[in-house]
Write an enzyme that holds these catalytic residues in place. Sequence first.
Site, PDB file in Angstrom:
ATOM      1  CD  GLU A 150      -3.176   0.512  -0.073  1.00 45.97           C
ATOM      2  OE1 GLU A 150      -2.753   1.497  -0.210  1.00 45.97           O
ATOM      3  OE2 GLU A 150      -4.218  -0.171  -0.608  1.00 45.97           O
ATOM      4  CG  HIS A 151      -0.711   4.949   1.375  1.00 46.76           C
ATOM      5  ND1 HIS A 151      -0.365   5.481   2.318  1.00 46.76           N
ATOM      6  CD2 HIS A 151      -2.018   4.310   1.687  1.00 46.76           C
ATOM      7  CE1 HIS A 151      -1.365   5.606   3.253  1.00 46.76           C
ATOM      8  NE2 HIS A 151      -2.293   4.530   3.003  1.00 46.76           N
ATOM      9  CG  ASP A 152       3.069   7.177   1.900  1.00 41.85           C
ATOM     10  OD1 ASP A 152       3.887   8.056   1.175  1.00 41.85           O
ATOM     11  OD2 ASP A 152       1.490   7.441   1.613  1.00 41.85           O
ATOM     12  CB  CYS A 153       5.005   0.137   1.786  1.00 41.24           C
ATOM     13  SG  CYS A 153       3.427  -0.303   2.788  1.00 41.24           S
ATOM     14  NE  ARG A 170       1.553   7.877   5.855  1.00 39.42           N
ATOM     15  CZ  ARG A 170       1.962   8.825   5.256  1.00 39.42           C
ATOM     16  NH1 ARG A 170       3.731   8.615   5.200  1.00 39.42           N
ATOM     17  NH2 ARG A 170       1.591   9.726   4.589  1.00 39.42           N
TER      18      ARG A 170
END
Length: 250
Positions: A150-153, A170
Amino acid sequence: MTRWRAIKPERKRVLMWGAADQARVNVPILRELGCELVALVDDTPGLHSPIPAVPFFRGWAELQPWLKQQDKDTLGFIVAIGNPYGHARCRIHDLLAGAGLAPVSLVDPTAKLCASAQIGPGLQAMPDVIVHSEAVIGRQCLLNTRCLVEHDCVLEEGVEIGPGATLAGRVHVGANSWICTGASVRPRIRIGRDSIIGAGAVVVSDIADGVVAVGVPAKSMAGRTTPSANVLDDGERIRSLRNHEQGRNT
């Protein structure tokens, strides 16, 4: 701006280090991308080439004479070795790049990588992978079928995400760690380097370096470490590489 980025191999002639299960998975994708597999390398005792028509070399010493005859400006490489040997992928990456070859990113046409994600060299992304906005994928990461990042990982180098595993937003995964099949990681969790998250585990709190964590919720197993956390004596089956490095350092 296109939402999803297309990653196609810049070099069509490809050497693959690793001739076992991951290689057999990679070959159909490689062909679909219009690449030619020109050599296989693996020094695992007793292992036979899965593709008899392709030249097969048992380690670095056998490979070197063949490499000297090749146009290295047109030759790329893929390291088809799964975890817990992410550290080995990175070391072989350095060896082959140092010999003048270029890492090839192998991305199945059904995988979706967000245009805003940062993708390191040598990525292997299997069918139906999704990598979302602003994720950072380090070099020599392996993303298996239908996993979700997912986003910002952030995935540091040498990480593998197993089939169907889910990383919420994240999440930070340290170098060489392995998130196994069907595991789930809640948002903003930090997983240390050289660790393994067992199949089906649910991670709801941070995980330390060099541990094996299993269960719901995931807990570290006492007395268990991982090969990449004990790199000097892990029996990692790439003896020719180790011998090469020892020779270089003497």
